[in-house]
Design a protein around this motif. Structure first.
Motif, PDB file in Angstrom:
ATOM      1  N   ASN A  31      14.275  89.113  27.222  1.00 57.28           N
ATOM      2  CA  ASN A  31      15.106  90.177  27.787  1.00 57.28           C
ATOM      3  C   ASN A  31      16.587  89.809  27.721  1.00 57.28           C
ATOM      4  O   ASN A  31      17.444  90.656  27.445  1.00 57.28           O
ATOM      5  CB  ASN A  31      14.700  90.450  29.237  1.00 57.28           C
ATOM      6  CG  ASN A  31      13.317  91.073  29.339  1.00 57.28           C
ATOM      7  OD1 ASN A  31      12.813  91.658  28.386  1.00 57.28           O
ATOM      8  ND2 ASN A  31      12.698  90.939  30.508  1.00 57.28           N
ATOM      9  N   ARG A  35      19.849  91.654  25.360  1.00 53.46           N
ATOM     10  CA  ARG A  35      20.666  92.373  26.343  1.00 53.46           C
ATOM     11  C   ARG A  35      21.598  93.391  25.684  1.00 53.46           C
ATOM     12  O   ARG A  35      21.968  94.392  26.309  1.00 53.46           O
ATOM     13  CB  ARG A  35      21.480  91.378  27.180  1.00 53.46           C
ATOM     14  CG  ARG A  35      22.436  90.505  26.368  1.00 53.46           C
ATOM     15  CD  ARG A  35      22.958  89.355  27.211  1.00 53.46           C
ATOM     16  NE  ARG A  35      23.854  88.483  26.461  1.00 53.46           N
ATOM     17  CZ  ARG A  35      23.444  87.524  25.644  1.00 53.46           C
ATOM     18  NH1 ARG A  35      22.141  87.314  25.464  1.00 53.46           N
ATOM     19  NH2 ARG A  35      24.310  86.768  25.000  1.00 53.46           N
ATOM     20  N   TRP A  40      15.995  95.525  28.803  1.00 58.48           N
ATOM     21  CA  TRP A  40      14.572  95.357  28.477  1.00 58.48           C
ATOM     22  C   TRP A  40      13.834  94.918  29.729  1.00 58.48           C
ATOM     23  O   TRP A  40      14.377  94.165  30.555  1.00 58.48           O
ATOM     24  CB  TRP A  40      14.390  94.311  27.389  1.00 58.48           C
ATOM     25  CG  TRP A  40      14.818  94.781  26.031  1.00 58.48           C
ATOM     26  CD1 TRP A  40      15.277  96.017  25.696  1.00 58.48           C
ATOM     27  CD2 TRP A  40      14.825  94.010  24.821  1.00 58.48           C
ATOM     28  NE1 TRP A  40      15.568  96.072  24.359  1.00 58.48           N
ATOM     29  CE2 TRP A  40      15.296  94.855  23.794  1.00 58.48           C
ATOM     30  CE3 TRP A  40      14.480  92.699  24.512  1.00 58.48           C
ATOM     31  CZ2 TRP A  40      15.435  94.424  22.474  1.00 58.48           C
ATOM     32  CZ3 TRP A  40      14.606  92.266  23.207  1.00 58.48           C
ATOM     33  CH2 TRP A  40      15.071  93.118  22.200  1.00 58.48           C
ATOM     34  N   ARG A  41      12.587  95.358  29.845  1.00 58.62           N
ATOM     35  CA  ARG A  41      11.780  94.999  31.015  1.00 58.62           C
ATOM     36  C   ARG A  41      10.453  94.373  30.580  1.00 58.62           C
ATOM     37  O   ARG A  41       9.403  94.668  31.141  1.00 58.62           O
ATOM     38  CB  ARG A  41      11.527  96.228  31.888  1.00 58.62           C
ATOM     39  CG  ARG A  41      12.799  96.887  32.404  1.00 58.62           C
ATOM     40  CD  ARG A  41      12.465  97.977  33.418  1.00 58.62           C
ATOM     41  NE  ARG A  41      13.668  98.677  33.870  1.00 58.62           N
ATOM     42  CZ  ARG A  41      14.132  99.776  33.319  1.00 58.62           C
ATOM     43  NH1 ARG A  41      13.489 100.307  32.289  1.00 58.62           N
ATOM     44  NH2 ARG A  41      15.215 100.357  33.773  1.00 58.62           N
ATOM     45  N   TYR A  42      10.502  93.554  29.545  1.00 58.48           N
ATOM     46  CA  TYR A  42       9.284  92.884  29.114  1.00 58.48           C
ATOM     47  C   TYR A  42       8.898  91.829  30.142  1.00 58.48           C
ATOM     48  O   TYR A  42       9.749  91.231  30.804  1.00 58.48           O
ATOM     49  CB  TYR A  42       9.475  92.250  27.732  1.00 58.48           C
ATOM     50  CG  TYR A  42       9.753  93.274  26.661  1.00 58.48           C
ATOM     51  CD1 TYR A  42       8.817  94.273  26.387  1.00 58.48           C
ATOM     52  CD2 TYR A  42      10.937  93.265  25.932  1.00 58.48           C
ATOM     53  CE1 TYR A  42       9.059  95.230  25.419  1.00 58.48           C
ATOM     54  CE2 TYR A  42      11.191  94.212  24.953  1.00 58.48           C
ATOM     55  CZ  TYR A  42      10.252  95.196  24.704  1.00 58.48           C
ATOM     56  OH  TYR A  42      10.488  96.144  23.745  1.00 58.48           O
ATOM     57  N   ASP A  99       8.845 101.230  27.519  1.00 53.63           N
ATOM     58  CA  ASP A  99       9.399 100.361  26.485  1.00 53.63           C
ATOM     59  C   ASP A  99       8.458 100.272  25.289  1.00 53.63           C
ATOM     60  O   ASP A  99       8.891 100.290  24.137  1.00 53.63           O
ATOM     61  CB  ASP A  99       9.653  98.957  27.049  1.00 53.63           C
ATOM     62  CG  ASP A  99      10.911  98.894  27.906  1.00 53.63           C
ATOM     63  OD1 ASP A  99      11.834  99.697  27.657  1.00 53.63           O
ATOM     64  OD2 ASP A  99      10.967  98.060  28.819  1.00 53.63           O
TER      65      ASP A  99
END
Length: 452
Positions: A31, A35, A40-42, A99
């Protein structure tokens, strides 16, 4: 029980870099590396699915390689990650996250933008279609879809996407979708513009409208691919469109997309699965406007007619007719305004014909052809259906008359679906080809243009 790892190459790199038991740490570093692409929200669950066959987007793979290279103190090529080429990737799986939907959308849009040979993409998968229906119907709503990225997205930006969707919809209805260049052009716009917007900065309210507009464009591209006979690509796009509609919290448009998937299943002869998909759409739509319910019940009727379930077919058809009678009393979503009495009459003509109730079917023929001028392809489809129904009822003269009309007025349409109806008519008439008028019609039908 955890699923077995299918990407051994990626697993080996994680182990070598010290992330073997620290998937959450790898996701945090990933993430951070991405940036500049937005927020990102992995997480550890994302890594779990990547190890088991899910393929991230090209930009995510680049960030993965960068993250692993820092830990391993050596260059890591994207090809070492074990995800393979986009062309070998099966992308009909319903994504579990927004995502994931954006990543997969970018993959399939890129694939369609770069490749103009649709038949290379594979076949329709009924099992994945039913899984997508379950995911759309029963997965929990997304908690948050707002995002912070490079580009600020406003409601004005989103409205421009609806205008573009209307433009492509009109082209599709007037000319058919047989040319792969039109679909490639639309996919290229989605890659270059819509993907950037999906990874931009937007509030929750703007984000929901953006997801809805992206679903609309993706759903239109799905229908165009279906009309062109590129069924795997159509299924991929409608699956992603359903996930984007889910993110938009638009259950009505999601139900409409699921009904499109059912319509595709009917076209391909998967009648039982088509009925399940249509009923799931009706269930998911809930207390929908009458016009939406009319369209959904008409789809169910087509599925039941093809599987020769007479009672269920006639019941669904009656529900569709009653709903359409009420449709003018309440506002309807803009995407269902196309569904007119002529479209319902076409559905009745088809499903009653499938039940071999030819006289009842032909009672709907006049209404089925009372179409707005822009519905050129639907007119061709219904004309062919009238001809086929007459031929199956044993009225060769009427079948030939409608066959000549079809050949004369449908020459500019590029549609695999129209071609299939033409083949059905030719196959039904061919046992009587010794007749001069039948022979003449068969030659006229054979001269009609192909979809591409």
């Amino acid at each position: 029980m955890a699923r077995p790892v299918t990407n051994a190459a990626f697993e080996g790199l994680l182990l070598a870099a010290g992330y073997g038991n620290a998937h959450a740490a790898f996701a945090r570093q990933l993430n951070h590396a991405g940036r500049n692409e937005g927020v990102w929200r992995y997480d550890a669950a994302s890594v779990y699915w990547w190890l088991r066959g899910r393929r991230p987007g090209e930009h995510v793979q680049a960030a993965m390689a960068e993250t692993l290279a820092r830990k391993l103190d050596r260059p890591v090529a994207v090809t070492e990650l074990g995800f393979g080429a986009v062309e070998s990737m099966a992308t009909c799986v319903y994504p579990g996250s927004v995502d994931g939907a954006i990543d997969t959308a970018e993959q399939i849009w890129t694939r369609l933008a770069k490749h103009l040979h649709p038949q290379a993409s594979g076949t329709f998968d009924s099992g994945k279609a039913l899984q997508a229906a379950l995911g759309w119907r029963y997965d929990l709503p997304d908690e948050m879809i707002s995002r912070s990225g490079r580009q600020l997205v406003t409601l004005t930006d989103v409205q421009s996407l609806y205008v573009l969707a209307d433009h492509f919809t009109d082209l599709d209805r007037r000319h058919g979708s047989g040319s792969p260049h039109t679909r490639a052009l639309m996919a290229d716009f989605l890659v270059r513009q819509v993907t950037v917007m999906l990874r931009g900065t937007y509030t929750e309210a703007v984000g929901q409208d953006l997801m809805r507009s992206a679903a609309t464009l993706c759903g239109q591209l799905a229908f165009m691919s279906y009309d062109a006979g590129d069924h795997a690509t159509a299924q991929q796009h409608v699956t992603i469109a359903m996930r984007l509609a889910k993110a938009a919290n638009d259950r009505l448009y999601g139900a409409h997309l699921l009904a499109n998937l059912a319509t595709q299943a009917v076209h391909l002869g998967h009648s039982r699965d088509a009925a399940r998909l249509a009923e799931a759409a009706i269930d998911g739509a809930g207390r929908a406007p009458a016009a939406v319910l009319a369209r959904l019940h008409a789809t169910a009727a087509a599925a039941y007619g093809q599987s020769r379930e007479r009672r269920s077919c006639q019941l669904a058809l009656a529900k569709a007719e009653r709903a359409l009678d009420r449709a003018g009393a309440v506002p309807s979503p803009r995407w269902v305004t196309y569904f007119s009495p002529a479209h319902l009459a076409g559905a009745a003509l088809r499903c009653l014909g499938d039940l071999q109730l030819y006289s009842q079917a032909l009672d709907h023929s006049t209404d089925a052809l009372t179409l707005a001028s822009e519905n050129t392809r639907t007119r061709a489809l219904h004309t062919a259906l009238v001809a086929v129904t007459h031929a199956r009822a044993g009225d060769t003269d009427a079948a030939c008359e409608w066959g000549r009309t079809l050949a004369q007025h449908s020459s500019a349409i590029r549609s695999a679906r129209v071609q299939q109806r033409v083949r059905e008519l030719a196959a039904t008439l061919s046992p009587q080809q010794a007749s001069p008028q039948v022979n003449e019609v068969l030659h006229s039908l054979a001269a009609m243009p192909t979809a591409v």
